[in-house]
Design a protein around this motif. Structure first.
Motif, short mmCIF file in Angstrom:
data_model
loop_
_atom_site.label_atom_id
_atom_site.label_comp_id
_atom_site.label_asym_id
_atom_site.label_seq_id
_atom_site.Cartn_x
_atom_site.Cartn_y
_atom_site.Cartn_z
N ARG A 198 0.86 -1.19 0.00
CA ARG A 198 0.00 0.00 0.00
C ARG A 198 0.89 1.23 0.00
O ARG A 198 1.73 1.40 0.88
N VAL A 199 0.71 2.09 -1.00
CA VAL A 199 1.58 3.26 -1.17
C VAL A 199 0.73 4.51 -1.34
O VAL A 199 -0.29 4.48 -2.05
N VAL A 200 1.16 5.59 -0.72
CA VAL A 200 0.37 6.83 -0.74
C VAL A 200 0.31 7.43 -2.14
O VAL A 200 1.31 7.45 -2.87
N ASP A 201 -0.86 7.93 -2.49
CA ASP A 201 -1.03 8.59 -3.79
C ASP A 201 -1.31 10.07 -3.63
O ASP A 201 -1.67 10.75 -4.60
N ASP A 202 -1.14 10.61 -2.40
CA ASP A 202 -1.40 12.03 -2.16
C ASP A 202 -0.15 12.77 -1.70
O ASP A 202 -0.23 13.83 -1.09
N GLN A 203 1.02 12.21 -1.99
CA GLN A 203 2.29 12.91 -1.80
C GLN A 203 3.01 12.91 -3.14
O GLN A 203 3.36 11.84 -3.66
N VAL A 204 3.20 14.10 -3.70
CA VAL A 204 3.74 14.25 -5.05
C VAL A 204 5.15 14.84 -4.99
O VAL A 204 5.40 15.82 -4.26
N LEU A 205 6.05 14.25 -5.75
CA LEU A 205 7.46 14.64 -5.72
C LEU A 205 8.11 14.31 -7.07
O LEU A 205 7.41 14.01 -8.04
N THR A 206 9.45 14.34 -7.10
CA THR A 206 10.19 13.92 -8.30
C THR A 206 11.31 12.98 -7.90
O THR A 206 12.35 13.42 -7.41
N PRO A 207 11.14 11.68 -8.09
CA PRO A 207 12.24 10.74 -7.81
C PRO A 207 13.44 11.06 -8.69
O PRO A 207 13.29 11.40 -9.87
N THR A 208 14.65 10.94 -8.11
CA THR A 208 15.86 11.36 -8.82
C THR A 208 16.97 10.32 -8.67
O THR A 208 17.33 9.95 -7.56
N TYR A 209 17.49 9.89 -9.80
CA TYR A 209 18.58 8.90 -9.85
C TYR A 209 19.89 9.60 -9.54
O TYR A 209 20.24 10.60 -10.16
N THR A 210 20.64 9.08 -8.58
CA THR A 210 21.84 9.78 -8.11
C THR A 210 22.94 9.90 -9.15
O THR A 210 23.76 10.82 -9.08
N VAL A 211 23.00 8.99 -10.12
CA VAL A 211 23.98 9.14 -11.20
C VAL A 211 23.69 10.40 -12.00
O VAL A 211 24.60 11.20 -12.29
N ASP A 212 22.43 10.60 -12.35
CA ASP A 212 22.05 11.81 -13.10
C ASP A 212 22.34 13.06 -12.28
O ASP A 212 22.82 14.08 -12.82
N LEU A 213 22.06 13.00 -10.99
CA LEU A 213 22.31 14.15 -10.12
C LEU A 213 23.79 14.46 -10.06
O LEU A 213 24.19 15.63 -10.18
N ALA A 214 24.62 13.44 -9.89
CA ALA A 214 26.07 13.65 -9.80
C ALA A 214 26.62 14.30 -11.07
O ALA A 214 27.46 15.21 -11.00
N GLU A 215 26.15 13.84 -12.22
CA GLU A 215 26.62 14.42 -13.48
C GLU A 215 26.20 15.89 -13.59
O GLU A 215 26.98 16.73 -14.05
N ALA A 216 24.98 16.20 -13.14
CA ALA A 216 24.51 17.58 -13.19
C ALA A 216 25.28 18.46 -12.21
O ALA A 216 25.58 19.63 -12.51
N VAL A 217 25.62 17.92 -11.05
CA VAL A 217 26.37 18.69 -10.06
C VAL A 217 27.73 19.09 -10.62
O VAL A 217 28.15 20.24 -10.48
N ARG A 218 28.40 18.17 -11.28
CA ARG A 218 29.72 18.52 -11.83
C ARG A 218 29.60 19.62 -12.88
O ARG A 218 30.41 20.55 -12.91
N LYS A 219 28.59 19.51 -13.75
CA LYS A 219 28.38 20.56 -14.75
C LYS A 219 28.13 21.91 -14.08
O LYS A 219 28.66 22.94 -14.52
N LEU A 220 27.33 21.89 -13.03
CA LEU A 220 26.98 23.13 -12.34
C LEU A 220 28.21 23.74 -11.68
O LEU A 220 28.43 24.96 -11.76
N VAL A 221 29.02 22.92 -11.04
CA VAL A 221 30.23 23.42 -10.40
C VAL A 221 31.13 24.12 -11.40
O VAL A 221 31.70 25.18 -11.12
N LEU A 222 31.24 23.57 -12.60
CA LEU A 222 32.12 24.13 -13.61
C LEU A 222 31.65 25.49 -14.13
O LEU A 222 32.44 26.25 -14.69
N THR A 223 30.37 25.81 -13.93
CA THR A 223 29.87 27.12 -14.38
C THR A 223 30.39 28.26 -13.51
O THR A 223 30.49 29.40 -13.97
#
Length: 299
Positions: A180-205
């Protein structure tokens, strides 16, 4: 870059280590036993020894229910320790990358993605302790990225290092449990590989400041779970429920989707959560095969 990675064996830290090393950076990985962020003297000592260009702080007290009963520790780890890191980074000239959370929101109703300029209003101690860190860092260094993230899951979570939501659901389904899983909490699941790659790009800016960084799109926990089983090829006993049906000492946001409009102005974004999930399932099946075939096509 020379990178000091704090929390290197955690779910996010594991992928940060891999992504930055693969990009050719020199990474100094530290785990809690080697570097306790609550020790101001140890933090200063390690930064003086390593002389990093960037400090990635993935250390956090993020057991949300425990934070309610151990509030002092939560505010120390997530708040004042972040201040100590900021002071040390300013002293050595390093850039601090610190991770916050979507749980800084929830105290007032909203059904469109939160902007960085929206007022923080946490519902629980964990969120409040993260807000403290957000407020203290800019007071002590001008070279920082504070990144609010959301719904993290990664491969390290599938190998016994704390687990993650995807792995919990897979285990329940394989055990034949009724889920049984709640359907009234809305968010954005995020894969940590994708996040890590984005963090490096952001740091370089070099564009310092507060950013929201998560996958694109939004879903309820129930919808996310339904897609986990669909992509994994599992027939599970899954049904939606309301949050009110679960007893918990912690109040959680009913909507905590983060707007990425600000980071998009820098020219990049993360993939959608629907595209990321099958990639995660494919990678984890190669390391820890499930007793069934795992489809990996996104919908």
């Amino acid at each position: 870059m020379k990178v000091l990675l704090i929390g290197a064996n955690g779910q996010l830290g594991t992928d940060m280590n891999r992504v930055f090393q693969d990009a050719g950076d020199t990474v100094f990985p530290f785990v809690h036993a080697q570097l306790d962020v609550c020790s101001e003297s140890r933090v200063a000592e390690v930064l003086a020894e390593t002389q990093p260009d960037v400090v990635l702080n993935t250390a956090a007290f993020h057991k949300v229910e425990e934070c309610e009963t151990k509030s002092g520790l939560a505010f120390q780890v997530n708040g004042t320790a972040a201040m100590n890191l900021a002071i040390a980074c300013q002293r050595t000239g390093a850039t601090l990358v610190h991770f916050s959370t979507d749980y800084v929101f929830g105290g007032y109703p909203k059904n469109t993605p939160f902007e960085e300029t929206d007022r923080a209003a946490p519902l629980n101690v964990y969120g409040a302790s993260k807000v403290l860190g957000e407020y203290l860092i800019p007071d002590y260094t001008d070279r920082y990225f504070v990144l609010r993230v959301c719904g993290l899951y990664g491969i390290a979570g599938s190998s016994g290092k704390g687990g993650n939501f995807v792995e919990t659901m897979l285990k329940k389904a394989l055990a034949g449990d009724t889920i049984r899983v709640v359907d009234d909490q809305v968010l954005t699941p995020t894969y940590t590989v994708d996040l890590a790659e984005a963090v490096r790009k952001l740091v370089l800016t070099g564009k310092f400041g507060l950013y929201h960084l998560s996958s694109e799109g939004e879903c309820s926990w129930y919808e996310f779970t339904r897609h986990i089983f669909e992509f994994a090829g599992i027939q599970a006993k899954l049904s939606p429920v309301k949050s009110s049906e679960f007893t918990s000492p912690v109040k959680r946001p009913s909507y905590s989707v983060l707007s990425k409009a600000k980071v998009r102005t820098l020219g990049f974004s993360l993939p959608s959560w629907k595209a990321a999930l099958p990639r995660y399932l494919k990678e984890r099946s190669e390391k820890n095969p499930l007793p069934f075939r795992t489809p990996v096509q996104a919908v």
